[in-house]
Motif scaffolding. Structure first.
Motif, PDB file in Angstrom:
ATOM      1  N   ASN A  25       0.813  -1.219   0.000  1.00 54.56           N
ATOM      2  CA  ASN A  25       0.000   0.000   0.000  1.00 54.56           C
ATOM      3  C   ASN A  25       0.845   1.267   0.000  1.00 54.56           C
ATOM      4  OD1 ASN A  25      -3.092  -0.708   0.371  1.00 54.56           O
ATOM      5  ND2 ASN A  25      -1.886  -2.247   1.467  1.00 54.56           N
ATOM      6  N   LYS A  28       1.676   1.366  -3.796  1.00 50.58           N
ATOM      7  CA  LYS A  28       0.499   1.618  -4.621  1.00 50.58           C
ATOM      8  C   LYS A  28      -0.027   3.041  -4.424  1.00 50.58           C
ATOM      9  CE  LYS A  28      -3.236  -0.595  -3.503  1.00 50.58           C
ATOM     10  NZ  LYS A  28      -4.229  -1.673  -3.320  1.00 50.58           N
ATOM     11  N   ASN A  29      -0.155   3.490  -3.171  1.00 53.36           N
ATOM     12  CA  ASN A  29      -0.725   4.813  -2.934  1.00 53.36           C
ATOM     13  C   ASN A  29       0.221   5.924  -3.380  1.00 53.36           C
ATOM     14  OD1 ASN A  29      -2.946   6.357  -1.959  1.00 53.36           O
ATOM     15  ND2 ASN A  29      -1.756   6.902  -0.156  1.00 53.36           N
ATOM     16  N   LEU A  33      -0.728   8.676  -6.302  1.00 53.10           N
ATOM     17  CA  LEU A  33      -0.679  10.125  -6.071  1.00 53.10           C
ATOM     18  C   LEU A  33       0.262  10.808  -7.062  1.00 53.10           C
ATOM     19  CD1 LEU A  33      -0.686  10.195  -2.166  1.00 53.10           C
ATOM     20  CD2 LEU A  33      -2.530  10.896  -3.683  1.00 53.10           C
ATOM     21  N   THR A 158      -0.954   3.138   3.455  1.00 52.15           N
ATOM     22  CA  THR A 158      -1.671   4.138   2.658  1.00 52.15           C
ATOM     23  C   THR A 158      -1.347   5.550   3.138  1.00 52.15           C
ATOM     24  OG1 THR A 158      -3.458   2.561   2.252  1.00 52.15           O
ATOM     25  CG2 THR A 158      -3.947   4.895   1.900  1.00 52.15           C
ATOM     26  N   GLY A 161       2.192   6.432   2.223  1.00 49.58           N
ATOM     27  CA  GLY A 161       2.306   6.758   0.807  1.00 49.58           C
ATOM     28  C   GLY A 161       1.890   8.184   0.514  1.00 49.58           C
ATOM     29  N   GLY A 162       0.833   8.644   1.212  1.00 48.14           N
ATOM     30  CA  GLY A 162       0.402  10.028   1.032  1.00 48.14           C
ATOM     31  C   GLY A 162       1.376  11.028   1.606  1.00 48.14           C
ATOM     32  N   THR A 262      -8.739  10.856   5.302  1.00 48.83           N
ATOM     33  CA  THR A 262      -7.854  10.028   6.129  1.00 48.83           C
ATOM     34  C   THR A 262      -8.549   9.586   7.406  1.00 48.83           C
ATOM     35  OG1 THR A 262      -5.922  11.197   5.266  1.00 48.83           O
ATOM     36  CG2 THR A 262      -5.629   9.963   7.314  1.00 48.83           C
TER      37      THR A 262
END
Length: 622
Positions: A25, A28-29, A33, A158, A161-162, A262
């Motif tokens: 994740n 992927k995230n 983005l 996740t 990743g952000g 979030t």
């Protein structure tokens, strides 16, 4: 339960799967983005197309390779396979780091496919190895930890990743994070103890189409397993339906910014984690299917409340998390999502444990693989339903959530109608957690496989339900026809495939039919329980055992397990005082104990000796 993490036979597996989910994740995230907010990174500029391509590339390997992954996991040492999969993750992440530095974003999309393939091969072995590493009493705890760890890891990956995409040295920190998680996952995998190949498993050959057909056949052979697969896949359909809409829901229905998105994700993920751990506490160390209907009921109720929670009107500016929580609806939405997660955990953990417990050992990983394929198909279908209801039918997000909640109720009713064992277990669980406090001792003496005859004293109208709730294997009860026909309980007894019986003098046809059914159930390898007294005790003492037990064993001499119920006399459903079911009598919340002794050879058992043994086993605690 926490002690399980410190044991080598579980702790390394837990951290291996959690680190892998976090890495998936994070990669992927962060990639989504970068591709969504970057420009000129791909030959096309359609951001929606990019998101759908990426989602498809990650999920496609589950459809292509899950069958082969299940066959591979059954055919070799599972710990060794996990280490090879984690080595592949290190290689994939190494190539990803190179692609990041070279800004080769098409490579990164291709690597997303490889990460999906790596996850597709890890999924079956992750669940199939648990019954080899854990005892039956620890199985529900292990599944609870795995589900909790998975959702927390998804959440952290996740969020990370952000966050990393917003850093000044984004590529450096992302590269370090991906490699560190992959290496730590491999180190943890090296500590997993050996888990030999499943007995009777065929040597592995890479034949995806043939293996997929075989996997589907295996999934259909056992109706209980197939409906459980459907129920688990429905949960992923429901989860995907919620998670996919969080960004739009937060902005258009709640008036919130990205911090609110979030918060929604945190509430849902933490809820699932807490529900998974709560499931272990409520299950009493065994696979408790009675929690599944409770989970589905909560999913529907709080799903409907979530649909009615958003305000009718929103302000002109998007709210940050602080301003959002100050709104009257702010906490209500988060609590609804958290409770949807909690009841989701109660719903899904027993189902995963059921797959591991009832699948044949030589096919266990392939059953898990079938589950992964169905999960992927249901998540794809969830996206299609979202397009249908939101784009074609122009429903609002809250209206769509209401549709999901109502669909959940329909699916649950269908599954429970087709498989009433879930409802039966719910009634047993409620009974044993309201009227009684049931403890058990010596039930490990019941054979894990094959036929067995249980004999027990008969104290109350609910003896069969209490024994069924304590035993891990399904039990076929032989019961007096009068009790079998008790209003309100008859449908439970029929659902449990109880065998009604009466004296030969009262009805010779029913008498002979009962013995014929008993013989057939034992020949089919089932566990049968009889109450040799032939009637409920009226004074708390054990009545004389009738010779019917000898008649049963003469035709099918299976192992016999002596059992005794203790502490049940004087409770609401016994005959003490005014009689069962009479107002103003009978104890509630009674302490009850079910005890069992080692099995006896059926060919040598006599009714009189059994009676003496059960009397001694019960002792003075009636």
């Amino acid at each position: 339960m926490i002690a399980l993490l410190s044991r080598r036979r579980f702790g390394p597996l837990f951290f291996t799967q959690a680190l892998g989910a976090a890495n998936d994740n994070l990669f992927k995230n962060a990639l989504m983005l970068m591709l969504t907010f970057g420009t000129g990174l791909l030959p096309w500029d359609d951001k929606s197309l990019t998101v759908n391509i990426a989602a498809g590339l990650f999920i496609l390997p589950f459809l292509l390779f899950s069958a082969s992954a299940g066959h591979l996991a059954d055919s070799m040492d599972k710990a060794k396979l996990i280490r090879r999969i984690k080595l592949a993750e290190i290689v994939i992440m190494g190539v990803a780091v190179l692609a990041l530095w070279q800004q080769q974003y098409l490579w990164l999309l291709g690597l997303l496919f490889l990460m999906g393939a790596q996850s597709a091969f890890f999924g079956p072995v992750k669940y199939a190895i648990l019954p080899q590493l854990l005892s039956p009493k620890e199985l529900i705890s292990g599944n609870a930890w795995v589900e909790m760890g998975t959702f927390v890891a998804i959440l952290l990956g996740t969020i990370a990743g952000g966050l990393v995409v917003g850093l000044e040295q984004m590529l450096l920190w992302l590269a370090l994070g991906l490699l560190a998680l992959a290496v730590l996952g491999y180190v943890s995998a090296c500590l997993i103890p050996p888990a030999p190949a499943s007995p009777g498993a065929a040597p592995f050959r890479f034949q995806p189409w043939q293996q997929t057909k075989a996997m589907v056949r295996i999934g259909h052979e056992n109706r209980t397993l197939f409906l459980s697969l459907m129920a688990i896949s429905w949960f992923w359909f429901l989860g995907a339906g919620y998670l996919t809409q969080f960004p739009t829901f937060a902005k258009d229905s709640l008036g919130g910014d990205n911090t609110v998105v979030t918060a929604l994700l945190v509430a849902f993920s933490v809820g699932v984690a807490l529900g998974s751990l709560l499931c272990e506490r409520l299950s009493g160390g065994q696979v408790e299917l009675g929690l599944v209907p409770i989970g589905s009921l909560g999913l529907t109720l709080f799903g409907l409340d979530l649909a009615f929670a958003p305000p009718a009107q929103l302000g002109s500016e998007l709210l940050g998390i602080g301003a959002y929580l100050a709104q009257p609806y702010g906490w209500r939405v988060l609590i609804d999502l958290g409770l949807i997660g909690v009841f989701g955990g109660l719903f899904i953990v027993p189902l995963y444990a059921l797959l591991q417990q009832r699948a044949k050992e030589s096919e266990r990983a392939r059953v898990i693989a079938a589950n992964n394929v169905m999960n992927a198909l249901f998540m794809v279908a969830s996206a299609g339903f979202g397009i249908l209801f939101l784009s074609v039918m122009s429903l609002s997000i809250p209206q769509y959530f209401a549709v999901l909640a109502l669909m959940n109720a329909v699916v649950a009713l269908y599954v429970y109608k087709q498989l009433p064992e879930f409802v039966l277990r719910l009634c047993i669980w409620l009974l044993s957690h309201s009227f009684y406090r049931v403890r058990s001792r010596g039930l490990d003496n019941i054979p894990r496989e094959g036929a067995a005859l249980l004999v027990c004293n008969h104290v109350s109208f609910v003896d069969a339900l209490l024994i069924a709730g304590a035993c891990r294997r399904p039990v076929r009860f032989v019961m007096d026809k009068g009790i079998f026909n008790t209003p309100g309980l008859n449908w439970l007894f029929r659902t449990a495939k109880t065998i009604p019986i009466c004296s030969q003098k009262a009805d010779p046809v029913i008498f002979e039919q009962a013995f014929a059914r008993i013989e057939q159930e034992l020949k089919d390898g089932e566990v049968v329980c009889i109450f040799p007294e032939g009637k409920l005790t009226r004074d708390g003492n054990i009545n004389s055992f009738r010779p019917g037990v000898e008649k049963i064993l003469a035709s099918t001499p299976v192992p016999v397990v002596p059992m005794a119920l203790r502490g049940l006399w004087g409770s609401f459903f016994s005959h003490q005082g005014k009689g069962a079911f009479k107002p103003g009598k009978g104890r509630f919340w009674s302490k009850v104990e079910l005890v069992a002794e080692p099995a006896l050879a059926g060919a040598e058992v006599k009714a009189e000796a059994l009676e003496t043994q059960v009397r001694a086993l019960r002792g003075d605690w009636a």
